[in-house]
Design an enzyme around this catalytic site. Structure first.
Site, short mmCIF file in Angstrom:
data_model
loop_
_atom_site.label_atom_id
_atom_site.label_comp_id
_atom_site.label_asym_id
_atom_site.label_seq_id
_atom_site.Cartn_x
_atom_site.Cartn_y
_atom_site.Cartn_z
CG ASP A 1 -2.27 0.59 0.96
OD1 ASP A 1 -2.37 1.42 0.03
OD2 ASP A 1 -3.24 0.25 1.66
CG ASP B 1 -9.62 2.18 -0.34
OD1 ASP B 1 -9.04 1.15 -0.72
OD2 ASP B 1 -9.13 2.95 0.50
#
Ligand code: GLA
Length: 765
Positions: free
Chosen positions: A472, A535
């Protein structure tokens, strides 16, 4: 194929041709880029020889009073010699900032592979054209790389300083292309967090349109992929040109129409703050730009990019390997979990026949929120006694692989790492560095920081039986030190670490993530096989994001999850089947709380997983295309080895909907296809008080009884099947079941709620 003859070079791919010429005073121009030509002769009518300088144009060549650089479709352009477009190369030294590059040498070479920046693998042929300014002792090589069976051309440039004076590069585009103007539109992306890859169309008018990023990543604001299409081009007809850049930091792409209505396209590193200095003998290589042309609309263009990425960008070991169905802990747990909870999720995921368990954020240091722990990559033993090893072993015992989340480029102020190495963060030494998501970015231009990142990731991978890492990157870069190449050096530092890691652990499946799609690009995909592109797991918005992504990227690189029915991002409620029908186009995963599932949900997910496994090849490797839009719906398809799966996505329901037909694209006309619809569940609770039309006792719309029933029992929805010829399927399509109209019900009717969808499978007989 590359053919060179007197002052001309013809590059031919599977179905396109690119004609270069330097017949006009040795300036390199592109005279044609379009459908494949059979010979140089065929190009003759396409090239206009006559150039008469218009108005206030300047002459570059005394012997040829009609030669103005501004009129030419230059492959490389500079300032100060009569070309008034934005230049593709701005360089200067202490003697001059004017450069005049002419063709010096043309060579067909064995394809060259550099290893600082990622390049497409398995090239077939390469052309290098050296342009030189002999007065300034600078050479610029223009590289053109071809790939067999592909319509993509890869381009980059290399600037070589042969002068004793240092040379400053202030702008160096990887490619420039002049296009004949047929009234065109730029198709590009805009977005932000949880709202990535929105497609926008901008009419190209006089002036310069710039598609760029300045965030330190390729960004969720824009994306390096874009299309220039002629105005009459649509999904299946017309001319369009696609571009991308294999680079994960600030990029700059522009489309400029000058006052003579000529168009120039440029793709490269962002020139804002860029200043690279070269000593004598040094050189600078730009990232690779990709370009392609389609005369059959943008679906064909997308197909070229999708196939190219699978064949030449994604690592060979993984490009055709089937990817596991993941369960990811993020949306169901966030930071709040312990060993017991994770083990029970592993058990549930395993029972549902998921294949990979991913422990997301929250497993290390004192990471109970986003303000702590980044940088200290040691397991939190209070939360997870037994560490990662015992969880990984447990997952493996339950027949699942085990994966882990990391954010290796970052550090929280509340961490041991920051206390020990406060100078490792990106900072200019004057201002107090600002935070994003309570964290700083580690300065990967420093070798010791690169080594730290490499070591910490290695330690985690080796601490347990780990087969997947989600990498990430959750904030943008600020407070850069005073260097004209900081962003470039950062990304080269990252690439060097990634090279070392993927070389050492070639069997690990890496998933690229940056708050979703904040660094979704071909640079990252050269190292990491798949990407978490957003997301946002709301079925409608996610469908739009994936629809945008598919214009330039294949299904094989997009991982998508089915999350809880109420979207955490939008609070919109949609069924699990709506979520599945979107998430299955790519690499399927789940991240809803499996411990809270009702019996009907468990049945529904089991059916989804069976269906996905049966058709995984199409969902992951299929070429996907947009079929079309219709009132309150749109449809897409994915095609692989004679099998096509189509989805029809509805938005809102409408009264008295019309009869719908589903037509497919690219069928084999002489073959028959057998088809069937995926059977979905009907939820009794969603009939509201209408349930009383058939119920012998009164049932309250939102009462306990209807919930009791609908949690346990369900009814199969409509099913259609049959056989149809490829020709008719493409021309007329199959009739879809009638949609709910409020005046009666039948088993073969489609009961559609807002944002519902259906899947149809077509197999060549
Ligand atoms: C980012 C990612 C999410 C999740 C969180 C964890 O936002 O996009 O999927 O991994 O970080 O902090």
């Amino acid at each position: 194929m590359i053919e060179v003859r007197d002052k001309e070079v013809l590059l031919s791919t599977k179905s396109t041709s690119y004609l270069l010429s330097y017949s006009k005073a040795n300036y390199l121009t592109c005279e044609y880029y379009g459908s494949r030509l059979s010979s140089f002769e065929e190009a003759k009518p396409l090239v206009s020889d006559l150039i008469i300088n218009q108005g206030t144009e300047l002459n570059i060549d005394d012997k040829n009073l009609n030669l103005s650089l501004n009129q030419m479709k230059l492959e490389l352009s500079t300032l100060g010699r009569g070309d008034f477009f934005s230049p593709s190369l701005i360089i200067k030294n202490s003697r001059s900032m004017i450069f005049d590059f002419k063709v010096d040498k043309v060579e067909v070479v064995k394809p060259i592979i550099h290893n600082i920046l990622p390049m497409p693998r398995d090239p077939s042929e390469e052309l290098v054209i050296c342009l030189a300014d002999n007065d300034m002792h600078v050479v610029v090589e223009l590289h053109y790389i071809l790939y067999s069976e592909s319509d993509i051309i890869c381009r980059y440039i290399k600037v070589i300083n042969q002068d004793s004076q240092p040379l400053h590069i202030l702008k160096a585009m990887s490619m420039q292309l002049g296009l004949v103007n047929h009234n065109s539109t730029l198709v590009s992306y805009y977005g932000n967090w949880a709202n990535e890859l929105n497609v926008q169309q901008t009419k190209i008018t006089h002036g310069r349109i710039v598609n760029e990023s300045l965030t330190g990543s390729s960004s969720n604001r824009h994306n390096p992929f874009f299309i220039v299409k002629e105005d009459n081009c649509n999904a299946i007809n017309g001319n369009c040109y696609g571009y991308n850049l294999i680079y994960s930091s600030n990029f700059e792409e522009s489309v400029e129409m000058d006052s003579f209505s000529k168009i120039r396209v440029q793709v490269g590193i962002n020139s804002t703050l860029f200043d690279k200095s070269l000593l004598q003998g040094e050189s600078f290589v730009t990232p690779c730009a990709l370009l392609s042309y389609s005369s059959n609309g943008y679906n064909k263009l997308s197909k070229e990019f999708q196939t190219f990425i699978n064949n030449h960008i994604v690592k060979k070991k993984f490009n055709f390997e089937s990817r596991p169905i993941a369960y990811n802990s993020w949306e169901s747990c966030y930071y709040k979990y312990n060993k017991r909870k994770i083990k029970s999720l592993i058990r549930k995921a395993s029972k549902l026949k998921m294949e990979l368990f991913v422990l997301d954020d929250g497993w290390f240091a004192n990471r109970n929120d986003d303000a702590h722990g980044l940088g200290d990559w040691e397991v939190n033993r209070r939360k997870l006694p037994g560490g990662l090893k015992s969880l990984a072993n447990y997952a493996i015992k339950k027949k699942m692989k085990f994966g882990i989340w990391m954010e290796p480029e970052m550090v929280n102020e509340n961490s041991r790492l920051y206390k020990n190495h406060p100078t490792w963060i990106i900072q200019d030494g004057i201002h107090t560095p600002i935070k994003g998501r309570n964290q700083y970015v580690l300065d990967l231009t420093k070798k010791e920081v690169q080594d730290f990142v490499f070591d910490s990731v290695s330690k985690v991978i080796e601490s347990a039986d780990i087969s997947y890492v989600k990498w990430d990157y959750n904030r943008n870069i600020s407070d850069m030190p005073n260097s004209g190449t900081f962003f470039y050096d950062y990304i080269c530092g990252l690439y060097s670490v990634l090279n070392r890691i993927v070389d050492k652990y070639p069997y690990i499946l890496f998933e690229n993530c940056a708050s979703g799609g904040n660094r979704f690009d071909l640079g990252m995909l050269s190292f990491f096989q798949q990407s978490w592109i957003s997301d946002n797991t709301d079925s409608f918005k996610r469908g739009e994001i994936q629809k945008g992504a598919r214009l330039g990227y294949p299904l094989s690189v997009m991982s998508n999850h089915v999350s809880g029915k109420t979207s955490n991002q939008l609070l919109r409620y949609t069924s699990l089947d709506s979520k599945f029908n979107v998430a299955c186009f790519g690499i399927l995963g789940y991240e809803l709380n499996l411990c809270d599932l009702k019996p009907v949900d468990i049945k529904c997910i089991k059916k989804q997983i069976l269906f996905y496994k049966k058709h995984r090849d199409v969902f992951q490797l299929g070429v996907s295309s947009f079929i079309g839009r219709d009132d309150n719906s749109y449809s897409i398809q994915a095609q692989h080895n004679g099998k096509i799966i189509a989805a029809k996505y509805y938005t809102h329901t409408i009264p008295n909907p019309k009869e719908y037909h589903l037509r497919l694209l690219d069928t084999e006309k002489n073959c028959d296809y057998s088809f069937y619809s995926r059977i979905q569940n009907r939820d009794f609770a969603r009939f509201g008080s209408l349930i009383n039309m058939v119920s012998p006792i009164h049932i309250k719309e939102d009462g306990a009884l209807i919930h009791f029933i609908s949690n346990r029992f369900t009814m199969d929805g409509e099913y259609i099947h049959g056989i149809i010829s490829g020709k008719i399927l493409e021309n007329s399509g199959i009739a879809l079941p009638m949609l709910w109209s409020g005046t009666g019900i039948s088993n073969s009717m489609s009961i559609i709620h807002d944002f519902d969808s259906r899947l149809y499978v077509f197999e060549k007989c």
